[in-house]
Design an enzyme around this catalytic site. Structure first.
Site, PDB file in Angstrom:
ATOM      1  CB  CYS A 151      17.081 -73.807 -35.649  1.00 20.73           C
ATOM      2  SG  CYS A 151      18.518 -74.335 -36.564  1.00 20.73           S
ATOM      3  CG  HIS A 190      17.722 -76.495 -31.706  1.00 21.57           C
ATOM      4  ND1 HIS A 190      16.487 -76.667 -32.274  1.00 21.57           N
ATOM      5  CD2 HIS A 190      18.607 -76.494 -32.727  1.00 21.57           C
ATOM      6  CE1 HIS A 190      16.604 -76.771 -33.587  1.00 21.57           C
ATOM      7  NE2 HIS A 190      17.888 -76.670 -33.882  1.00 21.57           N
ATOM      8  CD  GLU A 243      14.241 -76.443 -29.486  1.00 24.30           C
ATOM      9  OE1 GLU A 243      14.732 -75.367 -29.092  1.00 24.30           O
ATOM     10  OE2 GLU A 243      14.377 -76.854 -30.661  1.00 24.30           O
TER      11      GLU A 243
HETATM   12  N1  GLN Z   1      19.020 -76.611 -41.670  1.00 24.89           N
HETATM   13  C1  GLN Z   1      17.637 -76.464 -41.366  1.00 24.89           C
HETATM   14  C2  GLN Z   1      16.946 -75.568 -42.384  1.00 24.89           C
HETATM   15  O1  GLN Z   1      17.578 -74.953 -43.162  1.00 24.89           O
HETATM   16  C3  GLN Z   1      17.438 -75.906 -39.970  1.00 24.89           C
HETATM   17  C4  GLN Z   1      17.958 -76.884 -38.952  1.00 24.89           C
HETATM   18  C5  GLN Z   1      17.298 -76.794 -37.611  1.00 24.89           C
HETATM   19  O2  GLN Z   1      16.208 -76.263 -37.448  1.00 24.89           O
HETATM   20  N2  GLN Z   1      17.970 -77.377 -36.644  1.00 24.89           N
HETATM   21  O3  GLN Z   1      15.771 -75.494 -42.403  1.00 24.89           O
END
Ligand code: GLN
Length: 205
Positions: A79, A186, A188
């Site tokens: 992410c 995710h 994890e």
């Molecule tokens: N929206 C976050 C970002 O732009 C990422 C979100 C996440 O890691 N769950 O950094």
């Protein structure tokens, strides 16, 4: 084998818990250059990419990570971590990316916190190559895994050399380029360790 988790912000504990369930490896938390000693692969967790990006500079480990990944250290961005690995980020308020992987991402492209969702995706669990580019035998291929998306980025484009590992509604949600792996969901936060196992395989040379 040592695998590091970047311990700056985000889902650090959750990755640690997953790695501890796997055999023959030691998980270490990485905050400074010395923590990277003997680390074969580094996980950049989800969190807030702008914050992690800034702190990577402040902690003085940004350039060292870039150098090591270019030399072949495996890296996996989940992410926010995926955003930080991308060569190009589109949209406003962008993070200070490490500019490593041949992908274009857009932050928060699935909407706000309220639009977060859980689904399942088919993940290509069998790496075709190791980090040195050596071909590996494929046994099991696509497996269904749970996928949690929290203010996730979209991977809009992948460049040459990038292998697509999973899609959700046609859009790319996991990809790999040599020693670099990204998932914009995710693993994890679930009980399924297939992506962690995949990453461990990438780290073995
Ligand atoms: N929206 C976050 C970002 O732009 C990422 C979100 C996440 O890691 N769950 O950094």
């Amino acid at each position: 084998m040592k695998i590091g988790i970047l311990d700056i912000q985000g889902s650090v504990e959750e990755h640690l818990k997953c790695l501890k369930k796997l055999k023959n490896m030691e998980a270490v938390l990485v905050k400074k250059i010395e923590d990277l000693k003997e680390v074969k692969g580094l996980i950049v967790p989800g969190g807030e990419s702008t914050t992690i990006g800034k702190l990577l500079r402040r902690f003085g480990i940004r350039d060292e990570i870039i150098k090591r990944v270019k030399k072949g250290m495996a890296v996996w961005g989940t992410c926010a971590g995926a955003i930080l690995l991308a060569k190009k980020i589109v949209g406003k308020e962008n993070a200070d990316s490490l500019g490593l992987m041949n992908i274009v991402v857009e932050r928060n492209a699935y909407g706000r916190q309220l639009d977060s969702f859980e689904t399942q995706v088919e993940f290509d669990t069998s790496p075709k190559k190791d980090c040195c580019g050596k071909k590996l035998k494929n046994t099991v291929r696509f497996c269904r895994i749970p996928a949690i998306f929290i203010r996730a980025p979209k991977i809009l484009e992948v460049g040459e050399g990038v292998e697509i590992l999973a899609r959700y509604k046609g859009e790319i949600v996991a990809a790999r380029e040599n020693n670099m792996l990204v998932t914009n969901f995710h693993p994890e936060l679930t009980d399924d360790e297939k992506v962690h196992q995949y990453f461990v395989k990438m780290c073995e040379k």
